[in-house]
Design a protein around this motif. Structure first.
Motif, PDB file in Angstrom:
ATOM      1  N   LYS A1386      46.042  37.469  23.911  1.00 16.97           N
ATOM      2  CA  LYS A1386      45.678  38.642  24.712  1.00 16.97           C
ATOM      3  C   LYS A1386      46.516  39.853  24.313  1.00 16.97           C
ATOM      4  CE  LYS A1386      44.995  40.158  29.494  1.00 16.97           C
ATOM      5  NZ  LYS A1386      45.058  39.765  30.926  1.00 16.97           N
ATOM      6  N   VAL A1389      45.345  41.213  20.970  1.00 16.00           N
ATOM      7  CA  VAL A1389      44.065  41.911  21.059  1.00 16.00           C
ATOM      8  C   VAL A1389      44.242  43.288  21.662  1.00 16.00           C
ATOM      9  CG1 VAL A1389      41.791  41.883  22.143  1.00 16.00           C
ATOM     10  CG2 VAL A1389      42.695  39.805  21.108  1.00 16.00           C
ATOM     11  N   LEU A1390      44.976  43.343  22.774  1.00 13.75           N
ATOM     12  CA  LEU A1390      45.148  44.630  23.442  1.00 13.75           C
ATOM     13  C   LEU A1390      45.890  45.625  22.571  1.00 13.75           C
ATOM     14  CD1 LEU A1390      45.963  43.335  27.048  1.00 13.75           C
ATOM     15  CD2 LEU A1390      43.840  44.370  26.243  1.00 13.75           C
ATOM     16  N   ARG A1393      43.618  46.898  19.705  1.00 11.03           N
ATOM     17  CA  ARG A1393      42.602  47.886  20.096  1.00 11.03           C
ATOM     18  C   ARG A1393      43.160  49.290  20.159  1.00 11.03           C
ATOM     19  NH1 ARG A1393      40.331  47.899  24.940  1.00 11.03           N
ATOM     20  NH2 ARG A1393      38.895  49.430  24.096  1.00 11.03           N
ATOM     21  N   THR A1418      39.502  32.938  19.278  1.00 13.59           N
ATOM     22  CA  THR A1418      39.347  33.091  20.750  1.00 13.59           C
ATOM     23  C   THR A1418      39.479  31.765  21.480  1.00 13.59           C
ATOM     24  OG1 THR A1418      36.961  32.907  20.448  1.00 13.59           O
ATOM     25  CG2 THR A1418      37.901  35.111  20.506  1.00 13.59           C
ATOM     26  N   TRP A1422      39.832  32.249  25.797  1.00  9.45           N
ATOM     27  CA  TRP A1422      39.816  33.705  25.709  1.00  9.45           C
ATOM     28  C   TRP A1422      38.446  34.267  25.292  1.00  9.45           C
ATOM     29  CZ3 TRP A1422      43.748  35.764  27.968  1.00  9.45           C
ATOM     30  CH2 TRP A1422      44.989  35.115  27.965  1.00  9.45           C
ATOM     31  N   PHE A1425      37.225  36.971  27.806  1.00 10.87           N
ATOM     32  CA  PHE A1425      38.091  38.144  27.679  1.00 10.87           C
ATOM     33  C   PHE A1425      37.784  38.915  26.398  1.00 10.87           C
ATOM     34  CE2 PHE A1425      41.901  39.543  25.388  1.00 10.87           C
ATOM     35  CZ  PHE A1425      42.256  40.645  26.167  1.00 10.87           C
ATOM     36  N   PHE A1426      37.595  38.193  25.355  1.00  7.53           N
ATOM     37  CA  PHE A1426      37.347  38.839  24.070  1.00  7.53           C
ATOM     38  C   PHE A1426      36.001  39.552  24.058  1.00  7.53           C
ATOM     39  CE2 PHE A1426      36.395  38.878  19.446  1.00  7.53           C
ATOM     40  CZ  PHE A1426      37.537  39.566  19.042  1.00  7.53           C
ATOM     41  N   GLU A1428      34.594  40.966  26.654  1.00  9.44           N
ATOM     42  CA  GLU A1428      34.779  42.223  27.363  1.00  9.44           C
ATOM     43  C   GLU A1428      35.467  43.259  26.472  1.00  9.44           C
ATOM     44  OE1 GLU A1428      33.604  43.107  30.317  1.00  9.44           O
ATOM     45  OE2 GLU A1428      32.558  41.180  30.337  1.00  9.44           O
ATOM     46  N   GLU A1429      36.428  42.791  25.695  1.00 10.38           N
ATOM     47  CA  GLU A1429      37.115  43.729  24.811  1.00 10.38           C
ATOM     48  C   GLU A1429      36.180  44.249  23.709  1.00 10.38           C
ATOM     49  OE1 GLU A1429      40.234  44.928  25.261  1.00 10.38           O
ATOM     50  OE2 GLU A1429      39.984  43.855  27.169  1.00 10.38           O
ATOM     51  N   LYS A1432      34.211  47.101  25.098  1.00  8.75           N
ATOM     52  CA  LYS A1432      35.006  48.320  25.121  1.00  8.75           C
ATOM     53  C   LYS A1432      35.172  48.900  23.695  1.00  8.75           C
ATOM     54  CE  LYS A1432      37.681  46.570  29.052  1.00  8.75           C
ATOM     55  NZ  LYS A1432      39.030  46.117  29.490  1.00  8.75           N
ATOM     56  N   SER A1433      35.172  48.012  22.727  1.00 14.52           N
ATOM     57  CA  SER A1433      35.439  48.456  21.346  1.00 14.52           C
ATOM     58  C   SER A1433      34.174  48.783  20.579  1.00 14.52           C
ATOM     59  CB  SER A1433      36.200  47.359  20.579  1.00 14.52           C
ATOM     60  OG  SER A1433      37.373  46.997  21.268  1.00 14.52           O
TER      61      SER A1433
END
Length: 1585
Positions: A1386, A1389-1390, A1393, A1418, A1422, A1425-1426, A1428-1429, A1432-1433
């Motif tokens: 996590k 990844v954050l 980004r 992942t 995860w 979560f991934f 969702e990311e 966003k990306s």
């Protein structure tokens, strides 16, 4: 076998393919097809029967087809005949089926039958009767010329086949057939043709009948009943001799008939024989035009047949015809006789006398061609034993007479200048000599013909040129007789019986042979032949000579074995033989007669020939041996009064009287005195007015007195010298030098030369007398005369031999007592040197000559004059017993040896070589060191002659010191100096120096070096180079012995440095000499040079390079410098000494010093020095205090220690690349700029590490071991250097395998937390590269490594640290599983980004690539979560598809493909695939397709894209702003009504309105389009805007 079958199959296929083409009507291709088929059939051993039958069919059809061109029909016929080799019966059947009775056949059928008959005789004979019967019925039907000609060809071929069967029937494989029946049919066919066709035949048809006549008549001759008829057809054949084109075939047929006549023993009627003789002779001797060569050969063959069958008639015919005066007939008959004799016809040998008489008939013919042909015939007769004893001698005599006649004719032709006749006469002359050369005197009957009459040609002068072969003939005859005498019981010795021929007397033979023998010394055959004859014919000369010559002649011949000997020595030996011969004979009358015979032969030789000169000596020697004093006295008087009978009267009378004086000195002097008193001389100066001298002059008498003194008995000479000889010479000279009773300086060259010659010979005679008590009172005055002569000669020309002869006279006078003083010697030598060496160059002197002969004479005088001067200096110098005096005399040449004029140097060196070579004996303590230094370097001078003389002088000086072993080797090297290649000269000079310098005495080495240093200053460039080389080699060889003289040698070198600095090459050689000295004292030199100020000036650099260039000290020098550098860097601080050492290392390495052994240590130290001097300034105390001349506007630059160190490291790496220790950096030349700058140093170190040759892992491991301490150094800069270097090495597996990188990994991890950003960056890079070099270490220490690397993502102040962390994570995560990274997933990844929109391309792209890789890690935990990311990306990935960096765009495309499955949007793959097409879609089109697909699948994600797009409206990149607006346009277009209503229309409108004012037109247009789309959608759903 399989290979053969494959070939057969291939052939059959080829033929089948070809047969298919024959069906076509293309005549052009048929010609090629039949040619091809002929080749295949003839080269194939086996053909399929079916193929053969088909070929027979097609060939027969085309052969008979009259619509086809004749050429193709002929080729078809050839194929048909060729097929008979495979199936004769089928072919014959096919042909005969078209050859029917009473039916006129196709002409090609007849030709095919004829060709079958001759090509396949054995198979054709059984069918022959049928073919002849059929053909007999057809002749009457033939009216066309072609058809008649075809039948004639068939008759010719059939006759040849039957003729072969008649003569060889036993060789045929079936029972004998009745050949009479066959010949009957041939007879009837031939008779019909001759009676009906021949009288009216055209020329073409007649030619075919002629060709048929030969075989047909030859066949009929085997039948007695048909023989008469057959011969009756020969006159018709002879009557066809009309045209050159037909004559050959007539002769060919006639030859066949004559052969058959001999074979069947058929008699030719006499009238027919006569007709044949006449016609054949006409073919050979055509008068209007020359015969055709082939016809002539055939006619000659016919005559050979006739010579076998009718030799008597043939010779009678030749006798009759040769009496005519026709030249061509005579030449033809002579040629035919020559051919017949060469053929060795046995029946012709019975008629030798007839042949000889025929030859005698034309001996009076003066025609050149007839004479030449006669000689060739005589040569053949001699070779084949066709010479008969009674009649043969005139033929031999004819050969000699023709040679003499040719000589006379050539003399006449030389005046008329008729080249063609001259060429023919020379041919006769050459043929005469060739006849004599090839004559074998031992063939049967020849000895009786030749002996003794062959001796008549020995003495006459006109036969001189034949003596080579004549002597050989006589020698063979005499030796053969000698063998007979030894083997026979009774003597069969050759006896001289005069008969009808006047033979030479023994005295004449001896006189002639003895004079000719002198030529043996020149290697001439006749000379050796003459002396060889004397050896084997003593009995013929005089019976008393047998024992003497048996002993003396073999001894006399020894010097001649295998080589030429000296002419003078050989003449002396021959004259001694003459003396012994006359003493042995001891017959006054015999001796007197011999002297008369010598005199009689005076006219046989030219005055300048060696034979004439020897003849005078032989005559004088004969008179000396004569015991009749009255005869001797009378002869001398006669010679003095009538000297013109001797040819050259001065040379003749001088030589004769000189040799006569050996035994008759009193008589000679008495007669001379009487002659001198009685003769009334004219004034000497007037003697040249008249043309030709009738009597002797006073100058002649001077020369005679000298010759008399030279040959006089030594015991009598000295007592009579002053009164009877020298006083007379001086009297005669003074009389000739007076005009009206007054003495004047005489310019008469002849007088001077005669006087000089006389004095020289008198001096030699005194010296030869060997009376050490004799004091020559005239010595000084005579030398004065000679010097006056030399002084009077001009300094700008060399037209007279006065200098040369005067120098010789001075040399011989100087040897006589009383001894001259040193000052006299120096005066004489200097005077002569000054009168010869300054002469103009030889070419200039030669240009004064009017003709080539004059120029050659000047060259001769020049060479002799220089030789005489050298011998004079040699004599005076080495006759002195004082070494210092010798050197002083030689020093007279010094200024000329270094003269800037090469011709003066050449002369001086030639004289020096003459003085110093050829077994000289020098005084004790004679020093050669200075002379070697002066002379030896000139072995590289500009002229080959100087180079040769310099080496010769050097060898002579070594021999003078008794050093002989190396002489041959030096002489071999000397030969190589002939070349003009300067490099080769220097190379050879070096080899010579290595040999010579070993032998220079230790105490003389300093003098040698001083001379070579002078040469470096003063000589031309090449010689100066040689001086330097000799000096260096001398130091190499003698360096250890120079300890006591070292200071003086160095001082001498330093004294020459100011001048040599202006001569670059000489300066370099001097530096090399210093390096040689330093090789014995290295430490002191190195310490001294390191004290020089920095930066090193040019001279200091040059000195370092000079030391490095020395192979003996180069290794020690590098080791010393490395040790000093290591000492200077012990505290990780660089002082000025370390920098000086580095600069010295640069100079040493830049020369190319090998560094392999020291490379790891040296590389580490220099890298450390670069690191420690980074950013430092040079202390001012180290600057050079010397004033330097700078260009206008420039200031002296302050040296940068780091740049100096970097320059050294750069030089080291360049040398390492040459030696294969490293490779070129990927940064190129920029590497060194990066390395020396504090801000980019770490980048440069990384690039340097990447350039290391990993395959040289041994070297890399050594470097790693020595550089490991840098990771813990107290110097931060050095730690950065070491970390950066190791960070690149961490990715090499081979280094992990062999090296201890585990400790490095631990230190890297520690440094990753360091406060220094650069150190931290390099450490993180090393951790990332560990994933490449040691994956197992990463897996083992993943937690520690991940924490250190992830921490770098938070170092936002330094983007390079973040970028390095992203790259490291990308490498590391490739090795780990989702479980390994689950704890950090996590966070990674954050943090990743956050860098999608970074301004740095590298950071942005690396983050996207890392995000793509994270998709594979992942796991189940995860995944949501991934996803969702990703949502966003997604906006970033879509917009950056058109990133300013194309690589980032590609990365976005790849990450979209990976991430779409997480959102369940696999339907979008098709849209993304368009991006891979060669012509990708436009941005707007792509977004509309993408949004359309996405809208159908998930409106929520489309809405999320819209909400995130506002951020990108303000992007700094125009492309991203434009893409964001276009994406918004596509989103609005594809949103459902529900989501359209949710739009913040006011905000969106405001933002789009603002973008309409954007500087980028693309953004303006996209914003306008988006506003229009928004307005349209709002209208569609009735929402107010």
């Amino acid at each position: 076998m399989a290979h053969g079958m494959e070939e057969s199959t291939e052939v059959f296929g080829d033929i089948n393919l070809t047969l298919g083409l024959l069906n076509k009507e293309d005549n052009v291709s048929k010609e090629d097809i039949y040619s091809h088929l002929t080749s295949i059939i003839q080269n194939s051993d086996i053909l399929d029967d079916a193929i053969v039958q088909r070929l027979i069919y097609y060939a027969s059809k085309d052969m008979r087809d009259e619509t086809i061109p004749r050429e193709i029909r002929m080729l078809a016929g050839e194929v048909l005949v060729s097929l008979a080799a495979h199936d004769f019966n089928s072919v014959m059947y096919e042909v005969q089926s078209n050859f029917r009775i009473l039916e006129l056949p196709n002409e090609f059928v007849v030709l095919a039958l004829a060709e079958l008959a001759t090509s396949y005789v054995s198979q054709s004979i059984p069918f022959m009767m049928m073919n002849l019967l059929t053909m007999q019925t057809m002749l009457r039907l033939a009216e066309d010329e072609n058809m008649k000609g075809t039948f004639c060809i068939a008759l010719e071929k059939f006759s040849k086949a039957i003729y072969k069967y008649v003569n060889h029937w036993r060789d045929f494989p079936y029972p004998r057939l009745d050949v009479n029946r066959l010949s009957d049919k041939i007879f009837m066919l031939f008779r019909y043709i001759m009676e009906r066709w021949a009288p009216l035949a055209s020329s073409v048809h007649a030619l075919l009948i002629i060709k048929a006549s030969g075989p047909t008549v030859s066949l009929l001759l085997h039948r007695e009943d048909l023989c008469e008829y057959a011969l009756s057809q020969v006159p018709w054949l002879l009557s066809q001799y009309k045209d050159k084109e037909i004559d050959f075939h007539v002769t060919q047929s006639l030859k066949q008939i004559l052969t058959a006549v001999v074979l069947y023993d058929a008699g030719l009627p006499k009238s027919l024989r006569k007709s044949i003789f006449t016609n054949l002779l006409h073919q050979i001797c055509r008068i209007p035009e020359p015969p055709v060569k082939e016809n002539e050969i055939e006619a000659s063959s016919c005559f050979l047949i006739l010579a076998h069958s009718n030799p008597v008639d043939l010779l009678e015919f030749f006798d009759e015809q040769i009496r005519s005066s026709n030249e061509d007939i005579r030449i033809g008959i002579l040629t035919l006789l020559k051919s017949a004799i060469n053929a060795e016809e046995p029946r012709l040998r019975d008629h030798i006398i007839s042949i000889e008489r025929i030859v005698k008939l034309i001996m009076a013919d003066l025609s050149i061609n007839v004479r030449n042909s006669t000689l060739l015939l005589i040569q053949t007769m001699c070779d084949k034993c066709y010479i008969e004893a009674r009649e043969g001698w005139p033929l031999i005599d004819y050969v000699f007479s023709q040679f003499v006649l040719s000589n006379r004719n050539l003399e006449k032709l030389a005046k008329t200048n008729t080249q063609e006749d001259e060429k023919k006469e020379k041919s006769v002359q050459e043929t005469s000599l060739e006849v004599l050369k090839t004559l074998d005197p031992l063939v049967i009957g020849m000895p009786e013909v030749l002996w003794p009459r062959i001796l008549t040609f020995v003495v006459p002068a006109e036969y001189t040129e034949t003596l080579d072969h004549l002597f050989s003939i006589i020698r063979i005859l005499l030796m053969a007789e000698e063998r007979k005498k030894q083997s026979a019981k009774e003597s069969t010795a050759l006896v001289i019986s005069t008969g009808a021929v006047k033979l030479p007397s023994p005295q004449q033979l001896l006189a002639r042979l003895l004079v000719i023998s002198v030529l043996a010394s020149l290697g001439k055959l006749r000379g050796a032949g003459a002396i060889g004859l004397l050896r084997i014919m003593p009995e013929i000369i005089h019976p008393k000579l047998v024992d003497l010559w048996k002993t003396r002649l073999p001894e006399l011949l020894q010097p001649l074995e295998g080589k030429n000997t000296s002419v003078a020595l050989w003449e002396t030996m021959l004259l001694q033989l003459l003396k012994e011969t006359l003493w042995e004979i001891s017959d006054v009358a015999w001796t007197i007669q011999l002297s008369r015979d010598f005199l009689q032969q005076m006219g046989s030789y030219s005055n300048i020939s060696i034979e004439k000169k020897f003849l005078w000596k032989a005559l004088g020697t004969t008179l000396a041996c004569c015991q009749d004093t009255d005869f001797v006295s009378s002869q001398i008087k006669e010679f003095l009064i009538a000297s013109n009978q001797l040819g050259d009267q001065r040379q003749g009378i001088t030589s004769i009287l000189g040799h006569c004086a050996e035994n008759h000195l009193d008589i000679v002097l008495k007669v001379l005195k009487t002659f001198q008193n009685q003769e009334k001389f004219f004034v000497n100066r007037c003697k040249g007015i008249f043309s030709g001298k009738k009597s002797l002059t006073k100058t002649d008498l001077m020369v005679i007195y000298g010759a008399v003194a030279l040959h006089a008995p030594k015991r009598e000479l000295l007592t009579r010298l002053d009164e009877d000889i020298l006083s007379q010479v001086l009297l005669l000279y003074n009389q000739c030098s007076q005009i009206l009773g007054m003495s004047v300086m005489n310019k008469d060259m002849d007088l001077q030369m005669s006087f000089t010659r006389s004095i020289t010979e008198i001096s030699i005679a005194i010296q030869d007398a060997e009376d050490h008590t004799f004091q020559f009172s005239y010595k000084e005055s005579l030398i004065g005369y000679m010097l006056d002569f030399i002084r009077a000669e001009p300094l700008d020309s060399l037209a007279t031999p006065v200098r040369w002869k005067a120098l010789i006279a001075i040399r011989y006078l100087s040897k006589l007592k009383p001894q001259l003083s040193l000052s006299d010697h120096l005066h004489i030598l200097e005077e002569n040197i000054r009168r010869l060496l300054p002469l103009p160059p030889l070419e200039s002197l030669k240009n004064e000559g009017q003709t080539d002969k004059d120029k050659e004479h000047i060259k001769f005088l020049y060479e002799r004059s220089m030789d005489a001067l050298g011998k004079l200096l040699r004599t005076m110098m080495w006759d002195n017993v004082n070494a210092e005096d010798c050197l002083e005399m030689f020093s007279l040449l010094r200024m000329w040896l270094v003269s800037p004029k090469e011709w003066e140097r050449e002369r001086a060196f030639q004289i020096a070589a003459k003085v110093l070579t050829n077994d000289i004996e020098a005084p004790q303590n004679f020093k050669v060191g200075s002379l070697l230094g002066l002379l030896a370097p000139h072995c590289c001078d500009t002229l080959p002659s100087i180079r040769q003389a310099a080496v010769s002088s050097t060898i002579g000086l070594l021999c003078l010191k008794g050093i002989q072993p190396e002489v041959e080797r030096l002489q071999g090297l000397q030969e190589g100096l002939q070349c003009d290649d300067v490099e080769m000269q220097i190379k050879i000079s070096s080899k010579i120096a290595k040999i010579v310098c070993k032998f220079i005495p230790n105490e003389e080495i300093q003098m040698f070096l001083e001379e070579t240093l002078d040469g470096l200053e003063n000589l031309n460039p090449t010689c100066a180079t040689a001086c330097g080389i000799w000096m260096i080699i001398a130091l190499k060889e003698q360096g250890m012995a120079l300890e006591d003289q070292l200071l003086e040698v160095l001082n001498a070198i330093y004294r020459h440095m100011p001048v040599l600095r202006q001569k670059e090459e000489s300066f370099q050689l001097m530096l090399e000499a210093i390096s040689q000295i330093a090789s014995f004292h290295m430490d002191a030199v190195v310490v001294n040079l390191l004290q020089k100020p920095l930066p090193f000036d040019r001279d200091t650099k040059t000195l370092w390079k000079a030391l490095a260039e020395n192979p003996a000290s180069g290794g020690k020098l590098m080791r010393a410098l490395v040790d000093k550098l290591e000492t200077g860097l012990e505290e990780d601080v660089a002082g000025i000494e370390a920098i000086s050492v580095a600069c010295a290392i640069q100079e040493v390495v830049s020369w190319g010093t090998p560094i392999t052994r020291l490379y790891p240590e040296l590389f580490t130290l220099l890298l450390k020095l670069v690191s420690c001097t980074l950013g430092q300034k040079m202390p001012t105390s180290t600057f050079s205090l010397r004033r330097r001349v700078m260009p206008p506007g420039e200031r002296q630059q302050i040296p940068d220690p780091c740049r100096l160190s970097t320059a050294t490291l750069k030089c080291l790496q360049a040398q390492a690349m040459k030696e294969g220790l490293t490779k070129e950096s990927d940064e190129g030349e920029n590497l060194w700029t990066l390395l020396s700058s504090p801000g980019t140093h770490h980048i440069g170190v990384c690039a340097l590490a990447r350039s290391m040759a990993v395959w040289q892992h041994g070297i890399i491991l050594d470097i790693m071991e020595q550089l490991l301490s840098s990771l813990t150094s107290s110097c931060e800069t050095y730690r950065i250097t070491g970390t950066a270097f190791f960070s690149e090495l961490m990715k090499e597996p081979i280094l992990w395998k062999h090296g201890n990188l585990r400790d490095v990994l631990i230190l890297m991890d520690q440094s990753a937390w360091d406060s220094n950003a650069i150190l931290r960056q390099m450490a993180i890079r090393g951790l990332g590269n560990t994933a490449l070099g040691a994956p197992h270490k990463v897996k083992k220490h993943k937690q520690i490594i991940l924490e250190s690397v992830i921490r770098g993502l938070y170092h936002l102040a330094r983007t390079e640290v973040v970028c390095e962390s992203l790259k490291a994570l990308q490498k590391i995560l490739e090795l780990l599983t989702d479980r390994d990274v689950s704890f950090y997933f996590k966070e990674i990844v954050l943090q990743t980004r956050t860098f999608f929109e970074d301004e740095q391309d590298d950071v942005r792209m690396t983050a996207i690539l890392l995000f793509e890789h994270l998709a594979s890690l992942t796991g189940r935990r995860w995944k949501i979560f991934f996803a969702e990311e990703i949502k966003k990306s997604l906006i970033s990935f879509l917009l950056h598809l058109w990133d300013p960096n194309p690589k980032t765009g590609s990365a976005c495309r790849d990450v979209l493909i990976i991430c779409i499955p997480f959102l369940g949007l696999q339907e979008l793959y098709g849209v993304l695939d368009h991006l891979l097409e060669q012509d990708p879609p436009r941005v707007k089109d792509f977004y509309r397709q993408f949004c359309m697909k996405l809208a159908k699948k998930n409106q929520e994600i489309l809405w999320i894209l819209h909400t995130h797009s506002y951020t990108f409206f303000n992007s700094s990149w125009e492309g991203i702003r434009s893409a964001a607006v276009k994406l918004t346009d596509s989103i609005i277009l594809n949103l459902t009504s529900q989501y359209v209503e949710l739009l913040d229309k006011e905000q969106l409108t405001t933002r789009l309105q603002a973008l309409r004012q954007d500087p980028c037109i693309s953004v303006q247009r996209a914003a306008e389009a988006a506003l229009q789309t928004l307005l349209r959608r709002c209208k569609e759903i009735n929402i107010p805007l």
